[in-house]
Design an enzyme around this catalytic site. Structure first.
Site, PDB file in Angstrom:
ATOM      1  N   LYS A  88       0.265   3.798  -2.713  1.00 56.33           N
ATOM      2  CA  LYS A  88      -0.734   4.861  -2.697  1.00 56.33           C
ATOM      3  C   LYS A  88      -0.122   6.250  -2.483  1.00 56.33           C
ATOM      4  CE  LYS A  88      -4.535   1.796  -1.611  1.00 56.33           C
ATOM      5  NZ  LYS A  88      -3.987   0.504  -1.234  1.00 56.33           N
ATOM      6  N   SER A 105      -6.631   3.512   3.010  1.00 60.16           N
ATOM      7  CA  SER A 105      -5.902   2.667   2.056  1.00 60.16           C
ATOM      8  C   SER A 105      -6.855   1.948   1.112  1.00 60.16           C
ATOM      9  CB  SER A 105      -4.999   1.662   2.779  1.00 60.16           C
ATOM     10  OG  SER A 105      -4.092   1.081   1.882  1.00 60.16           O
ATOM     11  N   SER A 130       0.791  -1.233   0.000  1.00 61.05           N
ATOM     12  CA  SER A 130       0.000   0.000   0.000  1.00 61.05           C
ATOM     13  C   SER A 130       0.820   1.278   0.000  1.00 61.05           C
ATOM     14  CB  SER A 130      -0.974  -0.001   1.171  1.00 61.05           C
ATOM     15  OG  SER A 130      -2.055  -0.850   0.863  1.00 61.05           O
TER      16      SER A 130
END
Length: 170
Positions: free
Chosen positions: A43, A97, A40
């Protein structure tokens, strides 16, 4: 002035970088260039590229398309036809997320996730992120989706210096 002191740092992480955001000086590193899975952390680049597409203007609204819903992993549970603010999508991207928020931003701004990911990779090269390759905008596992601690520091520095408003979401 505060006198500097040097102490050995013990870091349990497989790789780490501590970078001075103002100067770019590396203050500490451990396996800084070791290529690893991104997950993640992806991101952050999604947010950087989206902020650049929008030139920092998060006042718009996005109508959610069916293909942006039901994305694997963490989700905001976006609904087709729902109208959601860009600001809320950024919160969903960076605080929750949300993979659906990432795909919605990418496709809304670039027309397709593939086009957005091409921009992510181009931006990574512009920043000197030589150990990074993005395969998607979410961080879901994919062949070749890798980065290094040093590259994450470069990307984070760019966000901090040139998009300070991002701090409201992180």
């Amino acid at each position: 002035l505060v006198p500097a002191r040097t102490e050995a740092l013990e870091v349990s992480a497989a790789a780490a970088v501590l970078m001075d955001a103002d100067t770019g000086e590396i203050l500490f590193e451990k396996n800084a260039d070791r290529r690893m899975l991104i997950a993640s952390t992806t991101k952050l680049m999604t947010a950087l590229v989206a902020a650049e597409y929008l030139d920092g203007d998060l006042s718009g609204t996005v109508e959610i398309k069916p293909q942006w819903t039901g994305i694997e992993g963490t989700s905001l549970y976006l609904e087709p036809g729902e109208k959601i603010s860009l600001k809320t999508l950024f919160y969903g991207l960076l605080l929750h997320s949300g993979n659906d928020a990432a795909v919605a931003l990418a496709e809304h701004l670039a027309g397709s996730e593939d086009a957005f990911v091409e921009r992510m990779n181009a931006r990574a090269q512009e920043l000197g992120m030589n150990d990074t390759h993005f395969a998607n905008c979410t961080g879901l596992p994919a062949a070749g989706h890798l980065t290094s601690a040093c590259d994450i520091a470069l990307m984070s520095r760019e966000l901090i210096l040139h998009h300070p408003d991002i701090r409201q979401f992180t």
